[in-house]
Design an enzyme around this catalytic site. Structure first.
Site, PDB file in Angstrom:
ATOM      1  N   ASP A 178       0.895  -1.154   0.000  1.00 15.52           N
ATOM      2  CA  ASP A 178       0.000   0.000   0.000  1.00 15.52           C
ATOM      3  C   ASP A 178       0.939   1.212   0.000  1.00 15.52           C
ATOM      4  O   ASP A 178       1.573   1.501   1.015  1.00 15.52           O
ATOM      5  CB  ASP A 178      -0.872  -0.005   1.265  1.00 15.52           C
ATOM      6  N   HIS A 179       1.046   1.872  -1.150  1.00 16.11           N
ATOM      7  CA  HIS A 179       2.109   2.881  -1.263  1.00 16.11           C
ATOM      8  C   HIS A 179       1.921   4.049  -0.298  1.00 16.11           C
ATOM      9  O   HIS A 179       2.874   4.775  -0.025  1.00 16.11           O
ATOM     10  CB  HIS A 179       2.285   3.350  -2.708  1.00 16.11           C
ATOM     11  N   HIS A 241      -5.862   2.565   1.758  1.00 16.63           N
ATOM     12  CA  HIS A 241      -5.142   3.764   2.218  1.00 16.63           C
ATOM     13  C   HIS A 241      -5.783   4.401   3.464  1.00 16.63           C
ATOM     14  O   HIS A 241      -5.096   4.705   4.436  1.00 16.63           O
ATOM     15  CB  HIS A 241      -5.100   4.821   1.112  1.00 16.63           C
TER      16      HIS A 241
HETATM   17  P1  NAD Z   1      -1.401  -1.436 -16.626  1.00 15.77           P
HETATM   18  O1  NAD Z   1      -2.685  -1.773 -17.275  1.00 15.77           O
HETATM   19  O2  NAD Z   1      -0.685  -0.206 -17.077  1.00 15.77           O
HETATM   20  O3  NAD Z   1      -0.390  -2.659 -16.821  1.00 15.77           O
HETATM   21  C1  NAD Z   1      -0.814  -4.002 -16.837  1.00 15.77           C
HETATM   22  C2  NAD Z   1       0.282  -4.918 -17.357  1.00 15.77           C
HETATM   23  O4  NAD Z   1      -0.236  -6.244 -17.443  1.00 15.77           O
HETATM   24  C3  NAD Z   1       0.806  -4.563 -18.746  1.00 15.77           C
HETATM   25  O5  NAD Z   1       2.194  -4.816 -18.740  1.00 15.77           O
HETATM   26  C4  NAD Z   1       0.083  -5.574 -19.643  1.00 15.77           C
HETATM   27  O6  NAD Z   1       0.780  -5.847 -20.844  1.00 15.77           O
HETATM   28  C5  NAD Z   1       0.073  -6.781 -18.743  1.00 15.77           C
HETATM   29  N1  NAD Z   1      -0.918  -7.822 -19.082  1.00 15.77           N
HETATM   30  C6  NAD Z   1      -2.258  -7.687 -19.287  1.00 15.77           C
HETATM   31  N2  NAD Z   1      -2.815  -8.894 -19.539  1.00 15.77           N
HETATM   32  C7  NAD Z   1      -1.811  -9.807 -19.479  1.00 15.77           C
HETATM   33  C8  NAD Z   1      -1.740 -11.226 -19.609  1.00 15.77           C
HETATM   34  N3  NAD Z   1      -2.835 -11.979 -19.854  1.00 15.77           N
HETATM   35  N4  NAD Z   1      -0.552 -11.821 -19.437  1.00 15.77           N
HETATM   36  C9  NAD Z   1       0.558 -11.106 -19.185  1.00 15.77           C
HETATM   37  N5  NAD Z   1       0.569  -9.772 -19.040  1.00 15.77           N
HETATM   38  C10 NAD Z   1      -0.615  -9.123 -19.194  1.00 15.77           C
HETATM   39  O7  NAD Z   1      -1.671  -1.423 -15.058  1.00 15.77           O
HETATM   40  P2  NAD Z   1      -0.881  -0.584 -13.927  1.00 15.77           P
HETATM   41  O8  NAD Z   1      -1.427   0.796 -13.858  1.00 15.77           O
HETATM   42  O9  NAD Z   1       0.594  -0.727 -14.141  1.00 15.77           O
HETATM   43  O10 NAD Z   1      -1.353  -1.317 -12.594  1.00 15.77           O
HETATM   44  C11 NAD Z   1      -0.820  -2.572 -12.178  1.00 15.77           C
HETATM   45  C12 NAD Z   1      -1.195  -2.817 -10.728  1.00 15.77           C
HETATM   46  O11 NAD Z   1      -0.613  -1.815  -9.920  1.00 15.77           O
HETATM   47  C13 NAD Z   1      -2.696  -2.781 -10.429  1.00 15.77           C
HETATM   48  O12 NAD Z   1      -2.978  -3.729  -9.426  1.00 15.77           O
HETATM   49  C14 NAD Z   1      -2.914  -1.384  -9.860  1.00 15.77           C
HETATM   50  O13 NAD Z   1      -4.016  -1.337  -8.962  1.00 15.77           O
HETATM   51  C15 NAD Z   1      -1.611  -1.185  -9.105  1.00 15.77           C
HETATM   52  N6  NAD Z   1      -1.252   0.225  -8.913  1.00 15.77           N
HETATM   53  C16 NAD Z   1      -0.926   1.005  -9.969  1.00 15.77           C
HETATM   54  C17 NAD Z   1      -0.557   2.331  -9.771  1.00 15.77           C
HETATM   55  C18 NAD Z   1      -0.145   3.220 -10.913  1.00 15.77           C
HETATM   56  O14 NAD Z   1       0.269   4.353 -10.640  1.00 15.77           O
HETATM   57  N7  NAD Z   1      -0.234   2.781 -12.152  1.00 15.77           N
HETATM   58  C19 NAD Z   1      -0.523   2.866  -8.456  1.00 15.77           C
HETATM   59  C20 NAD Z   1      -0.870   2.030  -7.384  1.00 15.77           C
HETATM   60  C21 NAD Z   1      -1.212   0.711  -7.627  1.00 15.77           C
END
Ligand code: NAD
Length: 483
Positions: A178-179, A241
């Site tokens: 949880d960042h 959070h």
């Molecule tokens: P995103 O959609 O940008 O990235 C998803 C990734 O999964 C991509 O690399 C995509 O190619 C890959 N992917 C999708 N289907 C796939 C499959 N079947 N097999 C293999 N790879 C596959 O998502 P994100 O924003 O990077 O978020 C990822 C996680 O981090 C989520 O749980 C999100 O809640 C959490 N998160 C993200 C942020 C942020 O700032 N982006 C912040 C806090 C938490």
């Protein structure tokens, strides 16, 4: 700093989180020597990238987040990265991944240590955990797994996911990230509470009237409408959070600063978490959706959102504990999208005490988490040239140089994963309590959704949310401090 040998596997290596947060954070840990010669990272996603293309992406990610970098360091760092095209739903792909991980373990003398990072859409977490287990991807050294939020959709799905993860990983090796717990001002809550007699001695039911936590966002759901429809503000922000912040504000003093003591103190508090009744939810919780303007879409007009959607983009409510230093004190929270400004802040409101000056303002302790970082105490003093009382702020703030030193939350938390410090991660037993509370509220709302007029407030974008949120308080003398 001791170099920690490891092979790290990132699921979702082409995603936004990896690019904006994980790669820059890993670079900083590399620059500090925590990971140096004996480490390799395998980034996986479905796209057919080459190792070289991934390394270009890594280099871009570092340049986008660092004003100045040593190009040789960037090049050396990126050379530790390998790309594996991998569909997490395809069992056979795990064998290719396993072979690459073994080869890199030998090439980099990683001592059988492995860190798995689930940086993907949460619907894939269970699938990945299952195949790590049935395809035997864990190795002979330490095996740790980092799980992004949200961990489950409700208690039942969180329990199922936990079981899938526990098939390969012990609780101590599961890092539910949880960042917010990596943020400077969130990490400052316990030192502030427990090292200052001035604050410690007022942190009780007799002195504190209420505590208010606001996490407001200015952005709407953007392109994530489809995902948001399955979540809503309560699950998206409160379950993790807001509950973590409130736990730090209400927990008893831990015996020491070991992770086990911190978690024990949190658990002691959470065992006394009061699960709201239907009447309490209807009275002390408000959910809302943002409306459109001439230039912006309302929530129900966003892409992939149902035009009769009952998913909340705003929620305000109350949390209470039966035990702990602030037992019985209302802890109010609110969070929403398309609000006035991006702000994460805590206001601790003290009760009035009788005084010879008559009616004066309350003393408040405010902790600003984002975007500014500061703490201030609002106090009363005398006016200079006329009779009466004025309000002043005693502030604790950071210099420009200090602010520049504050690491990103992800850098802090990744470091903790490498050094095996679980203090700032969510323990399963904590998460379970959070979900019990969230499920209770969601159940009341689900029932209300069947009524002729479900309680869903509307609010104008870029203001402070629905007016109804001004009426969730237990007494008429309470109001939001930050307006
Ligand atoms: P995103 O959609 O940008 O990235 C998803 C990734 O999964 C991509 O690399 C995509 O190619 C890959 N992917 C999708 N289907 C796939 C499959 N079947 N097999 C293999 N790879 C596959 O998502 P994100 O924003 O990077 O978020 C990822 C996680 O981090 C989520 O749980 C999100 O809640 C959490 N998160 C993200 C942020 C942020 O700032 N982006 C912040 C806090 C938490």
């Amino acid at each position: 700093m001791k170099n920690i040998p490891v092979v790290m596997i990132i699921f979702g290596g082409s995603g936004d989180l990896a690019h904006r947060k994980l790669y820059p954070a890993l670079f900083n840990l590399y620059e500090q020597g925590l990971i140096h010669d004996d480490f390799a990272v395998i980034a996986t996603a479905r796209r057919p990238w080459s190792h070289d293309y991934l390394r270009e992406q890594i280099s871009d990610a570092i340049h986008e987040t660092h004003a100045e970098v040593n190009e040789n360091d960037v090049h050396d760092f990126a050379s530790h990265f390998y790309y594996q095209s991998h569909d997490v739903t395809n069992v056979e792909h795990y064998q290719t991944l396993k072979k690459l991980a073994q080869d890199l373990n030998d090439r980099y003398s990683a001592e059988g240590n492995r860190i798995f990072y689930m940086a993907m859409a949460p619907r894939f977490f269970g699938t990945i955990a299952t195949h790590i287990n049935d395809q035997h991807l864990t190795s002979t050294g330490f095996n740790r797994i980092v799980v992004e939020k949200p961990f489950g959709h409700d208690l039942a799905s969180a329990e199922k996911l936990n079981k899938q993860i526990n098939a390969s990983f012990k609780e101590d090796d599961v890092f539910r990230i949880d960042h917010y717990l990596g943020k400077e001002m969130v990490q400052n809550i316990l030192p502030l509470r427990f090292t200052n007699p001035l604050i410690k001695n007022i942190w009780n039911t007799a002195t504190i009237k209420n505590i208010q936590v606001t996490l407001s966002e200015q952005l709407g759901v953007e392109a994530r409408g489809g995902y948001y429809e399955t979540s809503g503000a309560l699950r998206d922000m409160v379950q993790n959070h807001i509950f973590q912040i409130i736990t730090l504000l209400a927990m008893p003093q831990p015996q020491n600063l070991e992770a086990a003591s911190i978690h024990a103190a949190k658990q002691e508090l959470l065992d006394s978490l009061l699960i709201p009744t239907k009447e309490e939810v209807m009275q002390h919780f408000v959910r809302g959706q943002y409306l459109g303007t001439d230039n912006t879409f309302g929530y129900r007009q966003e892409a992939n959102v149902a035009d009769n959607s009952l998913t909340e983009t705003y929620v305000a409510g109350e949390i209470k504990f039966a035990k702990g230093p602030v037992a019985g004190v209302p802890l109010y929270f609110r969070t929403g999208k398309e609000m006035k400004e991006k702000k994460s802040r805590i206001d601790v409101v003290l009760k009035h005490q009788s005084n010879p000056y008559g009616s004066v303002h309350s003393n408040n302790l405010t902790i600003e988490i984002d975007p500014q970082m500061c703490i201030y105490l609002t106090i009363n003093g005398k006016k200079i040239t006329e009779p009466g009382i004025r309000r002043e702020k005693l502030a604790y703030s950071f210099s420009k140089e200090e602010l520049a030193q504050v690491p990103d939350g992800y850098e802090r938390l990744l470091r903790d994963v490498f050094v095996n410090d679980s203090t700032n991660f969510t323990h399963w037993s904590e998460l379970k309590r959070y979900w019990q509370f969230i499920d209770a509220v969601e159940n009341v709302w689900a029932e209300d959704n069947q009524s002729a007029q479900p309680q869903m407030s509307e609010y104008l974008p870029y203001r402070m949310g629905p007016k109804a949120a001004n009426h969730i308080f237990e007494s008429a003398t309470e109001h939001w401090i930050y307006e």
